[in-house]
Design a protein around this motif. Sequence first.
Motif, PDB file in Angstrom:
ATOM      1  N   ILE A 142       0.864  -1.183   0.000  1.00  0.00           N
ATOM      2  CA  ILE A 142       0.000   0.000   0.000  1.00  0.00           C
ATOM      3  C   ILE A 142       0.899   1.231   0.000  1.00  0.00           C
ATOM      4  N   LYS A 143       0.664   2.155  -0.950  1.00  0.00           N
ATOM      5  CA  LYS A 143       1.510   3.354  -1.047  1.00  0.00           C
ATOM      6  C   LYS A 143       0.657   4.613  -1.112  1.00  0.00           C
ATOM      7  N   ALA A 144       1.032   5.606  -0.308  1.00  0.00           N
ATOM      8  CA  ALA A 144       0.416   6.925  -0.452  1.00  0.00           C
ATOM      9  C   ALA A 144       0.837   7.476  -1.810  1.00  0.00           C
ATOM     10  N   ASP A 145      -0.082   8.147  -2.502  1.00  0.00           N
ATOM     11  CA  ASP A 145       0.261   8.695  -3.821  1.00  0.00           C
ATOM     12  C   ASP A 145       1.298   9.803  -3.710  1.00  0.00           C
ATOM     13  N   GLY A 146       1.123  10.710  -2.741  1.00  0.00           N
ATOM     14  CA  GLY A 146       1.968  11.915  -2.669  1.00  0.00           C
ATOM     15  C   GLY A 146       3.201  11.726  -1.814  1.00  0.00           C
ATOM     16  N   LEU A 147       4.021  12.781  -1.713  1.00  0.00           N
ATOM     17  CA  LEU A 147       5.220  12.744  -0.869  1.00  0.00           C
ATOM     18  C   LEU A 147       4.778  12.582   0.583  1.00  0.00           C
ATOM     19  N   ALA A 148       5.345  11.594   1.269  1.00  0.00           N
ATOM     20  CA  ALA A 148       4.911  11.333   2.645  1.00  0.00           C
ATOM     21  C   ALA A 148       6.114  11.151   3.555  1.00  0.00           C
ATOM     22  N   ALA A 149       7.221  11.834   3.215  1.00  0.00           N
ATOM     23  CA  ALA A 149       8.434  11.825   4.041  1.00  0.00           C
ATOM     24  C   ALA A 149       8.878  10.407   4.406  1.00  0.00           C
ATOM     25  N   GLY A 150       8.880   9.527   3.420  1.00  0.00           N
ATOM     26  CA  GLY A 150       9.378   8.169   3.639  1.00  0.00           C
ATOM     27  C   GLY A 150       8.441   7.271   4.445  1.00  0.00           C
ATOM     28  N   LYS A 151       7.258   7.788   4.814  1.00  0.00           N
ATOM     29  CA  LYS A 151       6.352   6.973   5.624  1.00  0.00           C
ATOM     30  C   LYS A 151       5.145   6.516   4.817  1.00  0.00           C
ATOM     31  N   GLY A 152       5.232   6.643   3.514  1.00  0.00           N
ATOM     32  CA  GLY A 152       4.066   6.405   2.674  1.00  0.00           C
ATOM     33  C   GLY A 152       3.939   5.005   2.113  1.00  0.00           C
ATOM     34  N   VAL A 153       4.831   4.071   2.502  1.00  0.00           N
ATOM     35  CA  VAL A 153       4.760   2.724   1.928  1.00  0.00           C
ATOM     36  C   VAL A 153       4.621   1.684   3.031  1.00  0.00           C
ATOM     37  N   VAL A 154       3.636   0.793   2.894  1.00  0.00           N
ATOM     38  CA  VAL A 154       3.503  -0.321   3.833  1.00  0.00           C
ATOM     39  C   VAL A 154       3.496  -1.616   3.031  1.00  0.00           C
ATOM     40  N   VAL A 155       4.480  -2.471   3.308  1.00  0.00           N
ATOM     41  CA  VAL A 155       4.490  -3.804   2.711  1.00  0.00           C
ATOM     42  C   VAL A 155       3.723  -4.690   3.692  1.00  0.00           C
ATOM     43  N   ALA A 156       2.453  -4.959   3.383  1.00  0.00           N
ATOM     44  CA  ALA A 156       1.558  -5.618   4.349  1.00  0.00           C
ATOM     45  C   ALA A 156       1.612  -7.132   4.182  1.00  0.00           C
ATOM     46  N   GLU A 157       1.936  -7.808   5.297  1.00  0.00           N
ATOM     47  CA  GLU A 157       1.988  -9.275   5.276  1.00  0.00           C
ATOM     48  C   GLU A 157       0.588  -9.865   5.406  1.00  0.00           C
ATOM     49  N   THR A 158      -0.309  -9.104   6.050  1.00  0.00           N
ATOM     50  CA  THR A 158      -1.663  -9.615   6.254  1.00  0.00           C
ATOM     51  C   THR A 158      -2.675  -8.607   5.706  1.00  0.00           C
ATOM     52  N   GLU A 159      -3.887  -9.125   5.464  1.00  0.00           N
ATOM     53  CA  GLU A 159      -4.941  -8.261   4.925  1.00  0.00           C
ATOM     54  C   GLU A 159      -5.296  -7.160   5.923  1.00  0.00           C
ATOM     55  N   SER A 160      -5.326  -7.495   7.225  1.00  0.00           N
ATOM     56  CA  SER A 160      -5.740  -6.465   8.189  1.00  0.00           C
ATOM     57  C   SER A 160      -4.688  -5.353   8.290  1.00  0.00           C
ATOM     58  N   GLU A 161      -3.423  -5.717   8.136  1.00  0.00           N
ATOM     59  CA  GLU A 161      -2.357  -4.703   8.103  1.00  0.00           C
ATOM     60  C   GLU A 161      -2.567  -3.768   6.894  1.00  0.00           C
ATOM     61  N   ALA A 162      -2.953  -4.349   5.773  1.00  0.00           N
ATOM     62  CA  ALA A 162      -3.185  -3.557   4.553  1.00  0.00           C
ATOM     63  C   ALA A 162      -4.376  -2.617   4.748  1.00  0.00           C
ATOM     64  N   LEU A 163      -5.426  -3.111   5.369  1.00  0.00           N
ATOM     65  CA  LEU A 163      -6.625  -2.275   5.571  1.00  0.00           C
ATOM     66  C   LEU A 163      -6.300  -1.124   6.521  1.00  0.00           C
ATOM     67  N   ASP A 164      -5.522  -1.410   7.580  1.00  0.00           N
ATOM     68  CA  ASP A 164      -5.109  -0.345   8.513  1.00  0.00           C
ATOM     69  C   ASP A 164      -4.267   0.706   7.786  1.00  0.00           C
ATOM     70  N   ALA A 165      -3.378   0.234   6.903  1.00  0.00           N
ATOM     71  CA  ALA A 165      -2.503   1.169   6.181  1.00  0.00           C
ATOM     72  C   ALA A 165      -3.331   2.116   5.318  1.00  0.00           C
ATOM     73  N   ILE A 166      -4.389   1.610   4.730  1.00  0.00           N
ATOM     74  CA  ILE A 166      -5.253   2.453   3.886  1.00  0.00           C
ATOM     75  C   ILE A 166      -5.882   3.565   4.735  1.00  0.00           C
ATOM     76  N   ASP A 167      -6.374   3.200   5.910  1.00  0.00           N
ATOM     77  CA  ASP A 167      -6.958   4.223   6.805  1.00  0.00           C
ATOM     78  C   ASP A 167      -5.919   5.261   7.190  1.00  0.00           C
ATOM     79  N   LEU A 168      -4.722   4.776   7.518  1.00  0.00           N
ATOM     80  CA  LEU A 168      -3.650   5.675   7.958  1.00  0.00           C
ATOM     81  C   LEU A 168      -3.275   6.654   6.845  1.00  0.00           C
ATOM     82  N   ILE A 169      -3.161   6.148   5.623  1.00  0.00           N
ATOM     83  CA  ILE A 169      -2.741   6.999   4.506  1.00  0.00           C
ATOM     84  C   ILE A 169      -3.812   8.034   4.173  1.00  0.00           C
ATOM     85  N   PHE A 170      -5.090   7.631   4.158  1.00  0.00           N
ATOM     86  CA  PHE A 170      -6.132   8.620   3.845  1.00  0.00           C
ATOM     87  C   PHE A 170      -6.244   9.677   4.939  1.00  0.00           C
TER      88      PHE A 170
END
Length: 417
Positions: A142-170
């Motif tokens: 999961i990647k934030a589209d814009g510049l996020a100071a190196g915190k915009g990418v989450v390599v999610a091992e599980t689906e719930s980690e991926a869903l949390d990352a989406i909430d965090l990025i938005f």
Amino acid sequence: MRVLVLGGGGREHALCWSIARSPLLTKLWCAPGNAGIAGVAECLGLNPDAPDDVVAFCERESVDLLVIGPEAPLAAGVSDAARAAGIAVFGPSRAAAQLEISKAFTKEICRASGAPTADYATFETPGDAKAYVTEKGAPIVIKADGLAAGKGVVVAETESEALDAIDLIFGGPGGGAVVVEEMLTGEEASFFVLTDGDTILPLAGAQDHKRAHDGDTGPNTGGMGAYSPAPAFTPVIERAVMEKIVAPMLTEMKARGTPYSGVLYVGLMLTAEGPKLIEINARFGDPECQCILPRLETDLLPVLYACAKGTLKDQSLDWKTDSCLTIVMAANGYPGPYERGDPITGLDEAASDPNVTIFHAGTKSQDGGIVANGGRVLGITAMGRNFSDARARAYEAANGVRWETGFFRSDIGWRAL
Ligand code: AMP
Ligand code: GLY
């Protein structure tokens, strides 16, 4: 030649150090610079992200070349404003720097030019992104589209980690959209080319160490150490990257009326199916820059100037046969909160080996000494007749630096060993 460099990290120290060796140089400034850069350039209080201020300085001081180190001035429109004022600029336009600024844009350029990259989809609402994640399953990136100071990418091992990352990025700074992509596996490598929009001059490959701690553990950082050349980035891979990724993407940028000029940072995964693009940055990598520029035999300044003037076809690069390795020393706590102001001593003794250069990042001068003033603070860089020799020299120097609250990884280069 009168040159202004923007930025104040290890990358900019390496750039200033290289430019300062040029017989063509008559005056070098750096804004804001740091305590190490002050040894080779006049450091300025000028705001590097303020287009009008930078242009006014260049006009007042008859600057012949403006060299932009980090991405923030590009995103702020400094390169465009300087070009509009007739100043020669090493660094892409804001439109071309979209390759770093927007991950969705980079993916679109890959698709249009056929450059191999991870399969992906872009979403503007959390609901659509989550539905896609549920359909695809984990692992997923999961990647934030814009510049996020190196915190915009989450390599999610599980689906719930991926869903949390989406909430965090938005909810965060890069939050207008997300790119959801397939997880790639392999070794990572960075490759750098110079271009004036037409000619492409390959620089070199390098490998960085993104995690904070030994064994590639701990949080992601800006990079904790690098070496060049990288044995995994073979000449065969380099040719494939030039033909399948770099050339088609730059041709696509030109066809869209936004030719790219400056240094292109090509972040790669060396997969079993061949090299695939992970990311583009519109700048030199840091610390990669620190272990690439010392290997360059050719005078860097006229090459940067040729990039800016569109005359790169007349240039070529010669390299030393040596290897180079950089160990980053960072403040305890980095990339989280850390303290500033702690004294650093022993730098001259540590750099007494003529093969060693200590590049400064977050340092400043205080009471006649040097104090830590940032997360990543020093880049201990050593050349050697081969990789092991460079590594041994760099570690000997790093162990000689006295800084109570600093740390560095003890396994930089483990992949190449
Ligand atoms: P980026 O900001 O795009 O460089 O991503 C930061 C890091 O996330 C990269 O250096 C990789 O380690 C990792 N990464 C990004 N995209 C992928 C992917 N598609 N598959 C696996 N790892 C990735
Ligand atoms: N070292 C990674 C970067 O410069 O983004």
